[in-house]
Scaffold this active site. Structure first.
Site, PDB file in Angstrom:
ATOM      1  N   LEU A  38     -57.004  37.692 -37.140  1.00  0.00           N
ATOM      2  CA  LEU A  38     -57.411  39.615 -36.935  1.00  0.00           C
ATOM      3  C   LEU A  38     -56.908  40.925 -35.552  1.00  0.00           C
ATOM      4  O   LEU A  38     -58.039  41.504 -35.320  1.00  0.00           O
ATOM      5  CB  LEU A  38     -58.937  39.703 -37.710  1.00  0.00           C
ATOM      6  CG  LEU A  38     -58.982  39.071 -38.874  1.00  0.00           C
ATOM      7  CD1 LEU A  38     -60.747  39.195 -39.100  1.00  0.00           C
ATOM      8  CD2 LEU A  38     -57.716  40.105 -40.452  1.00  0.00           C
ATOM      9  N   CYS A  39     -56.905  40.668 -34.819  1.00  0.00           N
ATOM     10  CA  CYS A  39     -56.021  40.535 -33.950  1.00  0.00           C
ATOM     11  C   CYS A  39     -54.886  42.060 -33.855  1.00  0.00           C
ATOM     12  O   CYS A  39     -54.026  41.520 -34.103  1.00  0.00           O
ATOM     13  CB  CYS A  39     -55.867  39.628 -32.780  1.00  0.00           C
ATOM     14  SG  CYS A  39     -57.423  39.158 -32.301  1.00  0.00           S
ATOM     15  N   HIS A  40     -55.266  42.650 -33.039  1.00  0.00           N
ATOM     16  CA  HIS A  40     -54.481  44.140 -33.009  1.00  0.00           C
ATOM     17  C   HIS A  40     -53.086  43.205 -31.754  1.00  0.00           C
ATOM     18  O   HIS A  40     -53.240  42.786 -31.377  1.00  0.00           O
ATOM     19  CB  HIS A  40     -54.569  44.935 -32.480  1.00  0.00           C
ATOM     20  CG  HIS A  40     -56.205  45.996 -33.868  1.00  0.00           C
ATOM     21  ND1 HIS A  40     -57.260  45.517 -34.095  1.00  0.00           N
ATOM     22  CD2 HIS A  40     -55.572  47.039 -35.212  1.00  0.00           C
ATOM     23  CE1 HIS A  40     -57.661  45.664 -34.731  1.00  0.00           C
ATOM     24  NE2 HIS A  40     -57.529  46.843 -35.389  1.00  0.00           N
ATOM     25  N   MET A  45     -59.850  38.509 -26.456  1.00  0.00           N
ATOM     26  CA  MET A  45     -59.760  37.949 -27.003  1.00  0.00           C
ATOM     27  C   MET A  45     -57.517  37.067 -26.527  1.00  0.00           C
ATOM     28  O   MET A  45     -57.827  36.280 -26.032  1.00  0.00           O
ATOM     29  CB  MET A  45     -58.862  37.761 -28.433  1.00  0.00           C
ATOM     30  CG  MET A  45     -60.436  37.980 -29.921  1.00  0.00           C
ATOM     31  SD  MET A  45     -61.019  36.283 -29.160  1.00  0.00           S
ATOM     32  CE  MET A  45     -59.905  35.442 -29.702  1.00  0.00           C
ATOM     33  N   GLU A  46     -57.360  37.934 -25.814  1.00  0.00           N
ATOM     34  CA  GLU A  46     -56.299  37.905 -25.285  1.00  0.00           C
ATOM     35  C   GLU A  46     -56.964  36.473 -23.971  1.00  0.00           C
ATOM     36  O   GLU A  46     -55.714  36.729 -23.347  1.00  0.00           O
ATOM     37  CB  GLU A  46     -55.532  39.256 -24.356  1.00  0.00           C
ATOM     38  CG  GLU A  46     -54.997  39.943 -25.903  1.00  0.00           C
ATOM     39  CD  GLU A  46     -55.585  40.633 -27.035  1.00  0.00           C
ATOM     40  OE1 GLU A  46     -54.891  40.837 -28.039  1.00  0.00           O
ATOM     41  OE2 GLU A  46     -56.758  41.045 -26.568  1.00  0.00           O
ATOM     42  N   ASP A  70     -50.605  19.382 -21.225  1.00  0.00           N
ATOM     43  CA  ASP A  70     -49.575  19.459 -21.731  1.00  0.00           C
ATOM     44  C   ASP A  70     -48.802  18.161 -20.806  1.00  0.00           C
ATOM     45  O   ASP A  70     -48.117  17.340 -20.825  1.00  0.00           O
ATOM     46  CB  ASP A  70     -49.099  19.738 -22.462  1.00  0.00           C
ATOM     47  CG  ASP A  70     -47.366  19.684 -23.053  1.00  0.00           C
ATOM     48  OD1 ASP A  70     -47.406  18.578 -24.021  1.00  0.00           O
ATOM     49  OD2 ASP A  70     -46.490  20.492 -22.548  1.00  0.00           O
TER      50      ASP A  70
END
EC number: 4.6.1.17
Length: 159
Positions: A75-77, A113-114, A128
């Site tokens: 739901l992020c733009h 969120m970014e 990793d």
């Protein structure tokens, strides 16, 4: 308590309509940690890791992740980020790497969120690259440090 913005009146998930919001400068900072053995951290610091520069790779991965957050979090733009910064700091006294990210834009929605995604993916990239020499590294905590701009106001974590 504030209502969840991604849930409509029927209880369904939806993408928030930000078209009526004012554009403001918005910035968010986040951090993540990767705990590891001293020998693993020493390999990163002295550049002897056989896969190459761990910090450079993690930095680029974090930047790419911030730019692709909208593809990962449903739901992020999609955002036109104007700044993504990923800082990595070896902390030998704690046998860990600290990652701090900063995302900025002028727009109608925040960049929390970014920043969190950038920090998380940078940490995952360190894991990793180093998992061949140590599989029991620990990622975390990952958290938002600050956010500014927008209707909800500023936030700063209590340290």
């Amino acid at each position: 308590m504030t209502q969840l913005t991604h849930i409509n009146t029927a209880g369904e998930a939806h993408m928030v309509d930000v078209s009526a919001k004012n554009e403001t400068v918005r910035e968010a900072r986040a951090e993540a940690f990767v705990d590891m053995q001293a020998a693993t951290l020493a390999m990163i610091i002295d550049g002897s890791h056989h896969k190459g520069d761990v910090f450079a790779t993690a930095r680029i991965a974090g930047i790419q992740a911030a730019k692709k957050t909208w593809e990962l979090i449903p739901l992020c733009h999609p955002l036109l980020l104007t700044k993504v910064e990923v800082k990595l700091e070896a902390q030998p006294e704690h046998n860990r790497v600290r990652i701090e990210t900063c995302c900025r834009l002028t727009g109608k929605t925040g960049v929390e969120m970014e920043a969190l995604t950038a920090a998380s993916v940078a940490a995952l990239t360190i894991y990793d690259m180093c998992k061949a020499v140590q599989k029991d590294m620990i990622i975390g905590p990952v958290r938002l440090l600050t956010k500014s701009g927008g209707k909800s106001g500023d936030f700063k974590v209590d340290i």
